[in-house]
Design an enzyme around this catalytic site. Structure first.
Site, PDB file in Angstrom:
ATOM      1  N   ASP A   8       0.712  -1.502  -0.361  1.00  0.00           N
ATOM      2  CA  ASP A   8       0.506   0.075   0.355  1.00  0.00           C
ATOM      3  C   ASP A   8       0.309   1.186  -0.198  1.00  0.00           C
ATOM      4  OD1 ASP A   8      -2.285  -1.656  -0.298  1.00  0.00           O
ATOM      5  OD2 ASP A   8      -2.771  -0.929   1.844  1.00  0.00           O
ATOM      6  N   ASP A 127     -15.288  -3.213  -1.034  1.00  0.00           N
ATOM      7  CA  ASP A 127     -14.747  -3.167   0.738  1.00  0.00           C
ATOM      8  C   ASP A 127     -15.993  -2.568   1.485  1.00  0.00           C
ATOM      9  OD1 ASP A 127     -12.170  -2.990  -0.692  1.00  0.00           O
ATOM     10  OD2 ASP A 127     -12.284  -0.612  -0.615  1.00  0.00           O
TER      11      ASP A 127
END
Length: 236
Positions: A8, A127
């Site tokens: 990330d 998500d």
């Protein structure tokens, strides 16, 4: 089942968040491309890369860093974070990225997402917080159920769906196997579980279902709870 080591990116550095909160970012490497090389040495075939700044801004903030990662290894790379138009999809694929992840735009414009999946290699990222889809870098929760969104992409050419339980993400508290199975069964798509992996047992629990195609691993590795080299051997 495939293991996807995760990188990330925030301001060009590899970080991990807790529950998707940017203020919780912990830096693990200032050279993400070196991390990618290490994952390749461990036995990875795929790499999962997210432009966190891009997810919030809606544009490719960490493009140069991602370019460096792609060129550093022979890994197949899937990239997400702020990819909301065809131009950006093409830009990443032209760079050598294997496939792109569409998240927020999948909720806001499922027709566009389906069209792109018919042309390019697309993964849908779903998500969810308490079962409902979150967008804009997880800062906004919709009234759409994750399983309902997944169903929309069952037959449009989407390569896979990544399902993340936000409440679990970065918390090292165990993966939500039931949520992953709900997505897999409702969409009939290859499903990649994400969020909460704490050790090898979580990975083996997902593999044991025989219904989950992959798992994304981040903080468990970075915090020394998971021997990735061993994990690749065990999963095969």
């Amino acid at each position: 089942m495939e293991i996807f080591p995760a990188i990330d990116l925030k301001e060009g550095q590899a970080v991990r968040l807790s529950k998707g909160l940017m203020q919780s970012a912990k830096i693990y490497s200032s050279e993400p491309s070196e991390l990618a090389k290490r994952f390749e040495d461990y036995g990875a075939k795929w790499l999962h890369v997210v432009d966190l700044d891009g997810a919030f801004a809606g544009e490719a903030i960490n493009f140069k860093t991602i370019e460096k990662i792609v060129k550093a290894t022979n890994l197949k790379v899937q990239v997400g974070g702020g990819i909301r138009d065809e131009e950006r999809i093409k830009r990443y694929l032209d760079l050598g990225v294997s496939r792109v992840i569409l998240g927020s735009v999948a909720l806001r414009d499922p027709e566009f997402t389906a069209k792109m999946a018919g042309i390019y290699r697309v993964v849908v990222g779903i998500d969810a917080k308490d079962g409902y889809v979150a967008v804009q870098g997880w800062g906004e929760v919709s009234n759409i159920k994750a399983v309902d969104l997944a169903k929309k992409f069952a037959d449009v050419g989407v390569e896979a769906v990544i399902c993340t339980d936000i409440n679990k993400d970065g918390m090292l508290g165990g993966v939500n196997v039931d949520f992953s199975l709900q997505i897999a069964r409702s969409s009939k798509l290859e499903t990649i579980a994400s969020g909460g992996v704490s050790d090898i047992n979580d990975i083996l629990a997902l593999k044991a279902t025989k219904e989950i195609a992959g798992v994304i691993v981040g903080k468990a590795y970075y915090e020394g709870r998971l021997d990735l080299k061993d994990a690749f051997k065990q999963v095969g």
